[in-house]
Scaffold this motif. Structure first.
Motif, PDB file in Angstrom:
ATOM      1  N   PHE A 213       0.852  -1.196   0.000  1.00 51.45           N
ATOM      2  CA  PHE A 213       0.000   0.000   0.000  1.00 51.45           C
ATOM      3  C   PHE A 213       0.886   1.245   0.000  1.00 51.45           C
ATOM      4  CE2 PHE A 213      -2.227   3.409   2.157  1.00 51.45           C
ATOM      5  CZ  PHE A 213      -3.522   3.342   1.676  1.00 51.45           C
ATOM      6  N   TYR A 215       2.178   5.207  -2.119  1.00 58.92           N
ATOM      7  CA  TYR A 215       2.526   5.815  -3.397  1.00 58.92           C
ATOM      8  C   TYR A 215       3.651   5.027  -4.063  1.00 58.92           C
ATOM      9  CZ  TYR A 215      -0.452   9.844  -2.681  1.00 58.92           C
ATOM     10  OH  TYR A 215      -1.547  10.653  -2.523  1.00 58.92           O
ATOM     11  N   LEU A 226      -1.178   6.640  -5.937  1.00 50.30           N
ATOM     12  CA  LEU A 226      -1.426   5.901  -4.701  1.00 50.30           C
ATOM     13  C   LEU A 226      -1.920   4.506  -5.026  1.00 50.30           C
ATOM     14  CD1 LEU A 226      -1.714   5.775  -1.585  1.00 50.30           C
ATOM     15  CD2 LEU A 226      -4.059   6.634  -1.883  1.00 50.30           C
ATOM     16  N   HIS A 227      -1.226   3.507  -4.529  1.00 51.93           N
ATOM     17  CA  HIS A 227      -1.684   2.125  -4.646  1.00 51.93           C
ATOM     18  C   HIS A 227      -2.567   1.859  -3.437  1.00 51.93           C
ATOM     19  CE1 HIS A 227      -0.789  -2.435  -4.747  1.00 51.93           C
ATOM     20  NE2 HIS A 227      -1.661  -2.135  -5.691  1.00 51.93           N
ATOM     21  N   THR A 228      -3.854   1.681  -3.665  1.00 52.10           N
ATOM     22  CA  THR A 228      -4.834   1.694  -2.584  1.00 52.10           C
ATOM     23  C   THR A 228      -5.050   0.341  -1.912  1.00 52.10           C
ATOM     24  OG1 THR A 228      -6.568   1.414  -4.249  1.00 52.10           O
ATOM     25  CG2 THR A 228      -6.078   3.667  -3.525  1.00 52.10           C
ATOM     26  N   GLN A 310      -7.932  -4.976  -1.112  1.00 48.71           N
ATOM     27  CA  GLN A 310      -8.090  -3.592  -0.639  1.00 48.71           C
ATOM     28  C   GLN A 310      -9.045  -3.538   0.549  1.00 48.71           C
ATOM     29  OE1 GLN A 310      -8.240  -0.647  -3.729  1.00 48.71           O
ATOM     30  NE2 GLN A 310      -9.832   0.530  -2.681  1.00 48.71           N
ATOM     31  N   GLU A 312     -11.147  -0.782   3.053  1.00 52.39           N
ATOM     32  CA  GLU A 312     -11.599   0.599   3.208  1.00 52.39           C
ATOM     33  C   GLU A 312     -12.377   0.752   4.511  1.00 52.39           C
ATOM     34  OE1 GLU A 312     -13.673   2.255  -0.089  1.00 52.39           O
ATOM     35  OE2 GLU A 312     -11.971   2.058  -1.464  1.00 52.39           O
ATOM     36  N   GLN A 316     -12.597   5.138   2.911  1.00 54.82           N
ATOM     37  CA  GLN A 316     -11.221   5.584   2.739  1.00 54.82           C
ATOM     38  C   GLN A 316     -10.290   4.377   2.729  1.00 54.82           C
ATOM     39  OE1 GLN A 316     -10.246   8.802   2.166  1.00 54.82           O
ATOM     40  NE2 GLN A 316     -12.441   9.219   2.094  1.00 54.82           N
ATOM     41  N   PRO A 317      -9.480   4.193   1.674  1.00 58.68           N
ATOM     42  CA  PRO A 317      -8.566   3.047   1.652  1.00 58.68           C
ATOM     43  C   PRO A 317      -7.474   3.189   2.711  1.00 58.68           C
ATOM     44  CG  PRO A 317      -8.141   4.512  -0.210  1.00 58.68           C
ATOM     45  CD  PRO A 317      -9.385   5.015   0.450  1.00 58.68           C
ATOM     46  N   ASP A 319      -4.067   0.823   4.724  1.00 65.84           N
ATOM     47  CA  ASP A 319      -3.143  -0.287   4.535  1.00 65.84           C
ATOM     48  C   ASP A 319      -3.617  -1.503   5.325  1.00 65.84           C
ATOM     49  OD1 ASP A 319      -1.046  -2.013   4.243  1.00 65.84           O
ATOM     50  OD2 ASP A 319       0.503  -0.616   4.935  1.00 65.84           O
TER      51      ASP A 319
END
Length: 336
Positions: A213, A215, A226-228, A310, A312, A316-317, A319
C-alpha cells in the motif's frame, strides 16, 4: 389577548431570541463572529463553518490518527480487537473530546496517561471496557459510555430498553441528548477499527506481497500514484477467501480491476478483491468468513497473475497490513 405594550415587548423578545440564535447557531453567524474576531484581533468561539453541515464539532476526530503506527505483534482475541479499536479512536480525538473517557479511567483507577500511550494504551483501554461491562452489557453501549460519558450513556441505554429496541450504536445515538455528535462519530470509528483488526487474510498467510500500500510509480502508466491496496503474488486459479462475514455489494468486471468483488462487512468496513479469473458469488449474497468467493487471475489492467486486496474504512482506503497481526511483509516486486 395582550395589550399593545405587552405585544410590543413580546415582539422585541422574540426578535432578540432570533438574533441570538442566528449569531450563535448558524453558519452565517459563525462567519460574522470569525470576521469580527479577526478585525478586533480577539479570539472567536465560533465552530468551523463545515461543522454545521457534517455534524461534527471542533472537538471532533482527527482521521490521520486512526491508522495504527504498526500492526499488533500477535493475533488478538475478540476483547483485544475492541480495545485496540477504541484506543485508536481515543487517540484520534481532540483533547476536549477525551474528557469522558479520562474521567471514567480515573473512577476505575486506571492511569489516564496510559490510555493514549502506544505501548500501554490497548491494555489500559481493555481494562476500561471491562470495568464498564457490568453496567453496559453490549459493546455498543460501552463505547457510548467511553465517548459520551457514563450518565448520557446510561440514559440512552434506558431509553432504548424502554422502547424495546436493539442496543446498536445507531439506536443509542438517537437517544443521546443534543451535543454528543462527536461521541457518536468516535464510537462508530472504534467499531470500524475493531472490525478491521478482526479480519482474516484472503490467501495463504505465507503469500508474498509483491506491491504494498502507498505511493509508487505505476507499472503501466509510469506516473506516481497511490496504490490503494496490496498485491498478493499467487498463481492463477488460487482460491480467494472472504476475510469476514459480509454481503456482496459488487460482482462485476471492468477494464482496470478485471473481475472484481466488493464485500460490505458492516460498521463502515468494506474489502475488495480484484483481477480474478472467476467470481463465485453474486450481488446481495451473504458470505461467511473463510468462504471461497473467487479464483485469482490476471484480468483487467494487470502485469501478471496476482490478487489486489483492498481494505476501506468509511470509504477511505487504508493499509490492510497495519491491521494484520505480526505482519512483516516486504515487497519484492511491483505488480498492478
Amino acid at each position: 389577548m395582550f395589550s399593545r405594550n405587552a405585544r410590543g415587548l413580546l415582539d422585541f423578545l422574540m426578535a432578540a431570541l432570533c438574533l441570538w440564535t442566528a449569531w450563535h447557531h448558524t453558519p452565517a453567524g459563525a462567519l460574522v463572529r470569525r470576521g469580527a474576531a479577526w478585525a478586533f484581533n480577539s479570539r472567536s468561539t465560533a465552530r468551523p463553518l463545515l461543522a454545521y453541515y457534517d455534524g461534527v464539532s471542533s472537538s471532533g476526530v482527527t482521521p490521520s490518527a486512526l491508522v495504527p503506527e504498526a500492526p499488533p505483534v500477535r493475533p488478538l482475541s475478540e476483547v483485544e480487537t475492541l480495545a485496540y479499536g477504541t484506543h485508536l479512536a481515543l487517540k484520534g480525538l481532540q483533547p476536549k473530546a477525551r474528557k469522558p473517557a479520562l474521567g471514567l479511567a480515573m473512577e476505575l483507577g486506571i492511569p489516564t496517561e496510559s490510555l493514549l500511550d502506544a505501548a500501554q494504551g490497548p491494555d489500559a483501554t481493555r481494562k476500561l471496557l471491562e470495568g464498564l461491562a457490568g453496567e453496559f452489557p453490549s459493546e455498543e453501549a460501552r463505547l457510548t459510555a467511553v465517548f459520551a460519558g457514563r450518565i448520557p450513556a446510561r440514559y440512552a441505554q434506558e431509553r432504548v430498553s424502554a422502547v424495546g429496541g436493539p442496543f446498536t450504536l445507531e439506536e443509542l445515538s438517537r437517544q443521546l441528548p443534543p451535543g454528543y455528535e462527536d461521541a457518536t462519530v468516535a464510537a462508530t470509528q472504534a467499531l470500524a477499527l475493531t472490525t478491521a483488526f478482526g479480519l482474516k487474510w484472503p490467501v495463504p498467510e505465507a503469500t508474498r506481497v509483491s506491491s504494498p500500500f502507498g505511493y509508487r510509480i505505476h507499472p503501466t502508466l509510469g506516473t506516481r500514484k497511490l496504490h490503494t491496496g496490496v498485491d498478493l503474488s499467487v498463481p492463477q486459479g488460487t482460491e480467494v477467501r472472504v476475510v469476514e462475514d459480509g454481503t456482496v455489494r459488487r460482482a462485476s468486471e471492468d477494464a482496470v480491476n478485471g473481475r472484481v468483488l466488493i464485500i460490505d462487512h458492516g460498521r463502515g468496513v468494506t474489502t475488495a478483491y480484484c483481477h480474478n479469473s472467476e467470481l463465485l458469488v453474486k450481488v446481495g449474497q451473504r458470505v461467511k468468513s473463510g468462504d471461497v468467493i473467487a479464483y485469482s487471475g490476471n484480468t483487467g489492467r494487470s502485469t501478471g497473475p496476482h490478487l489486489h486486496y483492498q481494505l476501506e474504512l468509511s470509504s477511505q482506503p487504508v493499509d490492510p497490513l497495519r491491521f494484520r497481526s505480526g505482519s512483516r511483509a516486504v515487497a519484492t516486486g511491483s505488480q498492478l
